[in-house]
Design a protein around this motif. Structure first.
Motif: not given
Lengths: 242, 578
Positions: B152-154, B261-271, B68-74, B163-169
């Motif tokens: 990338i997801y800083p 909106l938190a969920s546990a366990p979670t994952f790292d969308p970078n990998d 909401s403050a403009g900090n990049p999530l993806a 935010v979710g994630f993207v595939g190889a394409d």
């Protein structure tokens, strides 16, 4: 010819008149127009040469201009591709730098840095009334034992950061009045916090609200309207940050 | 004369012959010219340009996702694929030795990749420009780059389930990356130009360029700082309780904006190659559960709103109640209780709730459930979202109504459950939850997120009464004293709902706490659910401390001061026990 004739009547141009008289005498003597034709041909020949020169010159100039334009276009194409390379290099650099900033400013990293400086998360949310120095909320210390090893000394850079936080805090407005449910125990607790420097140094970070929310904290809108804008020095002295 | 004619005729003949020959040749030339220019002209011309013409795609940059403050999530950044021409590599082992540490890959595997006679192989994909520079500095022959882009997801796993994630394409595969694919993707452009020797564009030749339109930037309602605390708190509790999973929802009740909106366990969308598929969705929206006791708030609101009882109305509650063919119990066996309406909520008595609800009847109750949004989409349109189940009124059996009133026999997701409390917090007006704050197109035009709808569910007076009743829950005598925040008035409700397995309730529970603060002027709603804890069981014991931690942080982040008022005292018992 007619120009010469006109010149004849002008008394100033005597030499022209003489010339005319001479040629007129010659013409009468030989009476062969062919010779005159030849003399007439001469200027025609000369104008053709000029024309050819002109056309040739134009052609040449055109070619040179074309060459120049093409050269500049070609060199322009080089500049374009050079600048594009430079642009993409700069984009890459900007991305790398903002990636670094993002990583540094991520909450996880900030928390780790703050903890490394010996800071602890504040517990209960506490708000400081800059008007009269009273406390909203129930403060509690961070329970740092006096025997615990002191965290490493803050560097000038760290202090600048703390100052920035302080300045941000003292510029906020806060109503001078407190609701009727002002809790003397809380004020005492605040005094206790301020009295123990160990706790105060690493304890409560006082949260100062912005004006609209603060106004809501005051019991009535009237009270909020009466709120004094705290002066920064008053705010600082009332701030129990160590 | 004769001879003269011959000569003449010979002369004529000759010139005629020459004329004919010239005419024939010219005819052939003209014919060929017509063939080349008129008949096959356009085909040949396009073939020629085709040889010079090069068309390249200009890929559109994918839009960023920010908080909401403009900090990049993806964000999308430049990256490179490293390719190799094996025929140009004289010493694959030396090349591999030089590159292996930069690419952090196995030396032997890399050497094998560089050996052979293929002209084009991929050596590494999606490496950073800095690493490519280090490889380029090695000046290895036969090692080339190919430009590409990388998502990338800083902040790593921060808000990853939103935010979710993207595939190889580079296309979205989950979360809002998938849900907002159209907005984020943008439109690819093309560039066509005639290239001269060396591949550079011929400046005077034809040149067309359709610029790519970059994807829009999607700004979420998520506050990065609250999200971080929520994620940490729920992850710690899920680990400590050996629970299957947990979720936290933080909402602004006035705007419906979801702040975390938190969920546990979670994952790292970078990998996410090693992530479990179940950790990559958004449990707060995709997992539905029987709300249990937290749903009693709806029942109480309906009862108060209908004016058939007030918080101090007394109820005599027997040890068991038979409705239809079923005998209902409370969590703890008891003799006859004398509780007020507030007491029923504070003690979370199922039987008391049944008795109170019977004063308004099933039809009215059903309409309240609908207005609270039960069994209906949240409006977030989140990929994989589940709407939960509210049995259709015409299918209600004799036991359906008494079961629903204490939160069993229907299912909700955590956001729906939080929305119920947000309605009470917002003086009875339900604002549909939202997750997208705004979408900013490449040209700078801003589209606000999904429009929120407002539904009046109960009166402001009812909401106020219910809030004061919910405050008794966190009192010493209630089920969740652990949710109390010193200095603040907190209102909320615990839930410990049994998980049905094959139609029977087993040992497993879903522990939850949903609450708001400050109770007399709520600014924030926090909902916590912990699924199948193995250590600990009760909502007041497991979920309430998480609520407290997240709520305290959110109050500080949103600068919500205490109201300075004290909670009204409402008797929980009446008559001789009271």
């Amino acid at each position: 010819m007619s120009a010469n004739a006109r010149k004849l009547v002008e008394p100033i141009n005597e030499s022209t008149a003489t010339e005319y008289a001479t040629s007129g005498a010659k013409a009468r003597k030989h009476s062969r127009p062919e010779l005159k034709l030849v003399s007439q041909l001469r200027p025609e020949k000369a104008s053709r040469g000029v024309f050819a020169l002109l056309v040739g010159g134009l052609l040449g100039a055109g070619l040179v201009v074309m060459l120049l334009i093409n050269t500049s276009l070609a060199s322009g194409a080089f500049v374009v591709s050079e600048l594009q390379t430079q642009k993409s290099a700069l984009t890459v650099e900007a991305q790398a730098l903002s990636k670094e900033v993002d990583a540094m400013s991520s909450p996880a990293n900030l928390e780790a840095k703050a903890r490394a400086l010996g800071m602890k998360p504040s517990k209960n949310p506490v708000f400081l009334n800059l008007g009269d120095g009273s406390i909203l909320g129930k403060p509690n210390g961070a329970n740092v034992s006096p025997n615990a090893p002191l965290p490493k000394l803050a560097t000038p850079a760290d202090l600048t950061a703390v100052e920035a936080v302080d300045n941000a805090a003292v510029t906020s407005d806060f109503p001078a009045t407190v609701g009727p449910n002002y809790d003397p125990a809380a004020a005492d607790a605040a005094a206790a916090v301020a009295a123990t420097p160990e706790d105060a140094a690493w304890g409560e970070i006082v949260d100062v609200t912005d004006a609209p929310k603060a106004a809501r904290a005051g019991k009535s809108g009237k009270a909020a309207k009466k709120a004094k804008i705290a002066k920064s020095d008053a705010g600082l002295s009332a701030t129990p940050i160590g | 004369m004769d001879r003269e004619w011959i000569i003449l005729s010979d002369h004529r003949k000759r010139s005629t012959a020459i004329l004919v020959i010239v005419a024939i040749i010219l005819t052939i030339f003209i014919g060929r010219l017509v063939e080349l220019q008129a008949v096959r002209g356009s085909a040949l011309a396009s073939e020629a340009t085709g040889q010079r013409l090069k068309e390249i795609a200009l890929p559109a940059a994918r839009g960023a996702i920010t908080d909401s403050a403009g900090n990049p999530l993806a964000v999308t950044v430049q990256a490179y694929n490293v390719t190799a021409d094996q025929t140009l590599i004289a010493d694959p082992v030396a090349a591999a030795t030089a590159m292996a540490p930069i690419l952090s890959v196995d030396l032997a595997a890399l050497a094998a990749r560089l050996t052979g006679d293929r002209r084009f192989v991929y050596v590494a994909k999606n490496i950073t420009p800095e690493n490519w520079q280090r490889i380029a500095d090695l000046q290895l022959p036969g090692i080339l780059k190919e430009g590409t882009s990388k998502r990338i997801y800083p902040d790593g796993s921060l808000a990853a389930n939103v935010v979710g994630f993207v595939g190889a394409d580079g296309k979205g595969l989950g979360g809002l990356e998938l849900g907002m694919q159209k907005e984020l993707a943008g439109t690819d452009g093309t560039q066509t130009y005639e290239r001269g020797q060396g591949g550079r564009a011929i400046p005077t030749a034809q040149h067309t360029k359709v610029e790519a339109v970059a994807g829009s930037t999607v700004k979420l309602t998520i506050d990065r700082d609250i999200q971080y605390v929520a994620q940490q708190a729920i992850a710690d509790k899920v680990a400590a309780a050996h629970a299957q999973s947990g979720t936290v929802v933080v909402m602004d009740p006035h705007t419906g904006k979801i702040l975390a909106l938190a969920s546990a366990p979670t994952f790292d969308p970078n990998d996410f190659s090693k992530a479990r598929a179940s950790d990559m969705g958004n449990r707060a929206l995709s997992d539905v559960f029987e709300p249990g006791s937290t749903a009693k708030t709806m029942t109480m609101a309906a009862v108060v709103d209908q004016g058939v009882a007030n918080p101090t109305s007394g109820f005599t509650i027997p040890g068991t109640l038979k409705r239809g063919d079923k005998v209902f119990h409370d969590d703890v066996a008891h003799g006859t209780w004398h509780l007020t309406l507030a007491g029923i909520l504070a003690k979370s008595s199922n039987l008391g709730t049944i008795l109170a609800s019977e004063r308004i009847g099933s039809r009215a109750f059903n309409s309240y459930l609908k207005k609270f949004g039960m069994g209906q989409p949240t409006g977030l349109n989140f990929p994989g979202e589940s709407d939960g189940v509210l049995p259709s009124y015409k299918n209600w059996s004799q036991t359906t109504f008494p079961t629903l009133v204490f939160g069993q026999g229907m299912s909700v997701n955590t956001v729906q459950a939080a929305s119920v409390y947000a309605t009470i917090a917002n003086d009875g007006v339900r604002v549909t939850p939202s997750l997208i704050d705004s979408v900013t197109a490449a040209d700078g035009s801003v589209t606000p997120g999904t429009a929120t709808e407002e539904t009046v569910v109960v009166s402001p007076k009812t909401a106020k009464i219910v809030r004061s009743m919910l405050e008794t829950v966190v009192s010493k005598d209630g089920t969740a004293p652990k949710a109390r925040i010193p200095g603040y008035r907190v209102a909320g409700k615990t839930g410990t709902a049994q998980v049905a397995v094959n139609g029977r309730y087993g040992r497993d529970v879903i522990a939850s706490f949903i609450g708001m603060a400050p109770a007399d002027k709520p600014e924030l709603v926090v909902a916590v659910t912990i699924v199948k804890p193995q250590v600990g069981r009760w909502g007041g014991q497991l979920a309430a401390p998480v609520f407290k931690e997240v709520m305290m942080s959110a109050l500080k982040t949103r600068h919500v001061p205490p109201t300075g008022t004290t909670a009204p005292s409402i008797p929980l018992k009446f008559g001789k026990n009271g």
